[in-house]
Structure formats: C-alpha cells, structure tokens
Design a protein around this motif. Structure first.
Motif, mmCIF file in Angstrom:
data_model
loop_
_atom_site.group_PDB
_atom_site.id
_atom_site.type_symbol
_atom_site.label_atom_id
_atom_site.label_comp_id
_atom_site.label_asym_id
_atom_site.label_seq_id
_atom_site.Cartn_x
_atom_site.Cartn_y
_atom_site.Cartn_z
ATOM 1 N N THR A 142 0.816 -1.213 0.000
ATOM 2 C CA THR A 142 0.000 0.000 0.000
ATOM 3 C C THR A 142 0.850 1.265 0.000
ATOM 4 O O THR A 142 1.922 1.314 0.601
ATOM 5 C CB THR A 142 -0.946 0.027 1.210
ATOM 6 O OG1 THR A 142 -1.757 1.207 1.143
ATOM 7 C CG2 THR A 142 -0.173 0.021 2.519
ATOM 8 N N VAL A 194 -6.735 1.688 2.531
ATOM 9 C CA VAL A 194 -6.873 0.345 3.079
ATOM 10 C C VAL A 194 -7.826 0.358 4.277
ATOM 11 O O VAL A 194 -8.719 -0.485 4.388
ATOM 12 C CB VAL A 194 -5.500 -0.215 3.498
ATOM 13 C CG1 VAL A 194 -5.654 -1.573 4.180
ATOM 14 C CG2 VAL A 194 -4.591 -0.333 2.280
ATOM 15 N N GLU A 219 -3.387 -1.124 -3.955
ATOM 16 C CA GLU A 219 -4.252 -1.020 -2.773
ATOM 17 C C GLU A 219 -5.121 -2.267 -2.621
ATOM 18 O O GLU A 219 -5.377 -2.726 -1.503
ATOM 19 C CB GLU A 219 -5.135 0.234 -2.870
ATOM 20 C CG GLU A 219 -4.358 1.540 -2.989
ATOM 21 C CD GLU A 219 -3.261 1.657 -1.956
ATOM 22 O OE1 GLU A 219 -3.502 1.343 -0.772
ATOM 23 O OE2 GLU A 219 -2.147 2.059 -2.337
ATOM 24 N N ALA A 250 -3.007 -4.835 -1.061
ATOM 25 C CA ALA A 250 -2.802 -4.570 0.368
ATOM 26 C C ALA A 250 -4.016 -4.995 1.191
ATOM 27 O O ALA A 250 -3.873 -5.623 2.250
ATOM 28 C CB ALA A 250 -2.508 -3.087 0.586
ATOM 29 N N TYR A 264 -10.586 4.252 -3.348
ATOM 30 C CA TYR A 264 -9.382 4.755 -3.995
ATOM 31 C C TYR A 264 -9.707 5.895 -4.948
ATOM 32 O O TYR A 264 -8.955 6.874 -5.058
ATOM 33 C CB TYR A 264 -8.682 3.614 -4.743
ATOM 34 C CG TYR A 264 -7.369 4.012 -5.361
ATOM 35 C CD1 TYR A 264 -6.286 4.401 -4.566
ATOM 36 C CD2 TYR A 264 -7.182 3.993 -6.742
ATOM 37 C CE1 TYR A 264 -5.075 4.764 -5.129
ATOM 38 C CE2 TYR A 264 -5.979 4.354 -7.315
ATOM 39 C CZ TYR A 264 -4.926 4.738 -6.499
ATOM 40 O OH TYR A 264 -3.730 5.105 -7.065
#
Length: 234
Positions: free
Chosen positions: A53, A59, A190, A193, A228
């Motif tokens: 990340t 996250v 992301e 992650a 995101y």
C-alpha cells in the motif's frame, strides 16, 4: 485465447486438491503442526502483500466500509450455510474443519494478489499467459498442502478463481478504455494490500490466536475501488 492461463490455473488447483485428499489420513499431531506451519506462511504472504500500500487510509476505509456491508448482510453466516449445505452433499475428510473454512481460506490465497490481476490482464491484453501459468503451478502445490488439513472445501476455490481471473481477462481488451493506466496501477497496489490483510486474518484464525469474521470483511475487496477513486479526488 484469453482464458488459457486461467484454465491452466484452475486445472492446477483441482489437481493439487485431489492429490491432497489422499494425504488426509495422517496422525492428528502431524496435521496440527502442518496447520501451524500453513498459518505462519499465510501470515507472511499476507504481510508481504499488505506492505504494497501507498495510502494506508484507503486500506483502512476499504476495510471499514467492507466490514459494515458484510455485517449488515451477514455474509459470513451465508457462506457458512452454503458451505454446510455443500458439506452435506460430499463426504469430508476432517469433521473438525468446515467446507466453508477451506473454501474461504483457499479462495483468498488464490484470488487476491497482484499475480491474479496482472496475469489476467496480460492474458487478455497481450495473450501472454506466463504469469498465470506460473501462478497455477504455485497454487497447485499450495492447494495440495491446504487440502491435507482443510479438506474438500479447498477444491471449490477454483470457482471464484475462474470467475475472477476469467472476467478480468475477458474485459482486459476494453479496460484501458475505461480506466487510465495510472489509476489501474495504483488500484492494484491497494487491492493487493487489502487482500493481504484479509489473508493475514486467515492465518491468525488458522493459528487460533483470534477468530476474525473474515467472510464479513470480504466486501472490502469491492469497496477499495470506490474508496481509492474518492481518495484521488482529494
């Protein structure tokens, strides 16, 4: 053929799982130690993925929104009911481990990660299946090991693997028309992650350190895209 790599990946998982079913009749102490080893390895895999990340807030918010959705719709209970129903149709090799646990664990390990996304994109965009074939070999060995302790549920993970990677591969020829490459690269990081943290949670459950309702966190895999996007706006 855009789906060639995905098909090979699925065949490797099925083959590994079937072989693993023949090694379930081993002493319980061996299984317990193997389970601990798997749990530790799964945590390591998840940790490596989680560190990819570049925006921890993405996250965190993805996990929070995913958890709210999962708890609201009782996703894990539904998965467990489906697993129990499937388990009633097939003889399991270990009564102490549910079909649902094997299915969820294997699905997370096989589906989430950069290899799944990048491999499927390569297959769809360039017809290059090397990444997914390599992933398939790895998944086959992992499926073998997981099946010896988690049982029949592991083989069912081939369904989400095929649907997930196959969908990406089929849409890959058009995806760059919808999503800028820079956004896609960041999103993969992301997503990896978030998936890594879910895999770490699975490892903690396997070690019986804590019991996390991982099923109810699964929607975070979907919400990470929206989170995101909003993050980039600010």
């Amino acid at each position: 053929m855009a789906l060639f790599g995905t098909i090979v990946n699925g065949i490797c998982i099925i083959a590994g799982s079937l072989i693993g079913l023949f090694f379930t009749k081993i002493p319980e102490r061996y299984k317990e130690t193997v389970m601990h080893g798997i749990g530790l390895a799964v945590i390591l895999i998840g940790l490596q993925m989680a560190l990819s990340t570049e925006a921890i807030i993405v996250v965190l918010l993805s996990l929070l929104t995913g958890a709210i959705i999962g708890e609201f719709i009782h996703l894990e209970e539904g998965i467990n009911r489906a697993g129990d129903w499937i388990g009633s149709k097939f003889a399991t090799t270990n009564d102490n481990i549910s079909v649902a646990q094997g299915f969820i664990t294997a699905s997370l390990v096989f589906v989430i990660g950069a290899l799944s996304v990048i491999g499927a994109l390569d297959g769809g965009l360039r017809g290059d299946h090397e990444v997914l074939i390599t992933k398939g070999v790895i998944d086959g060995f992992v499926a073998l090991v997981l099946t010896t302790t988690l049982g029949f549920g592991v083989i069912l993970s081939v369904v989400p693997v095929f649907l997930y990677q196959g969908s990406i591969a089929l849409l890959a020829t058009q995806i760059t028309n919808w999503i800028p490459e820079s956004f896609l690269d960041g999103l993969i990081g992301e997503l990896t992650a978030v998936g890594g943290l879910l895999i770490m949670a699975i490892g903690l459950n396997l070690l019986k350190i804590v019991q996390i309702r991982v099923g109810n966190l699964l929607p975070s895999i979907l919400t990470v895209g929206g989170v995101y996007y909003v993050y980039l706006l600010f």
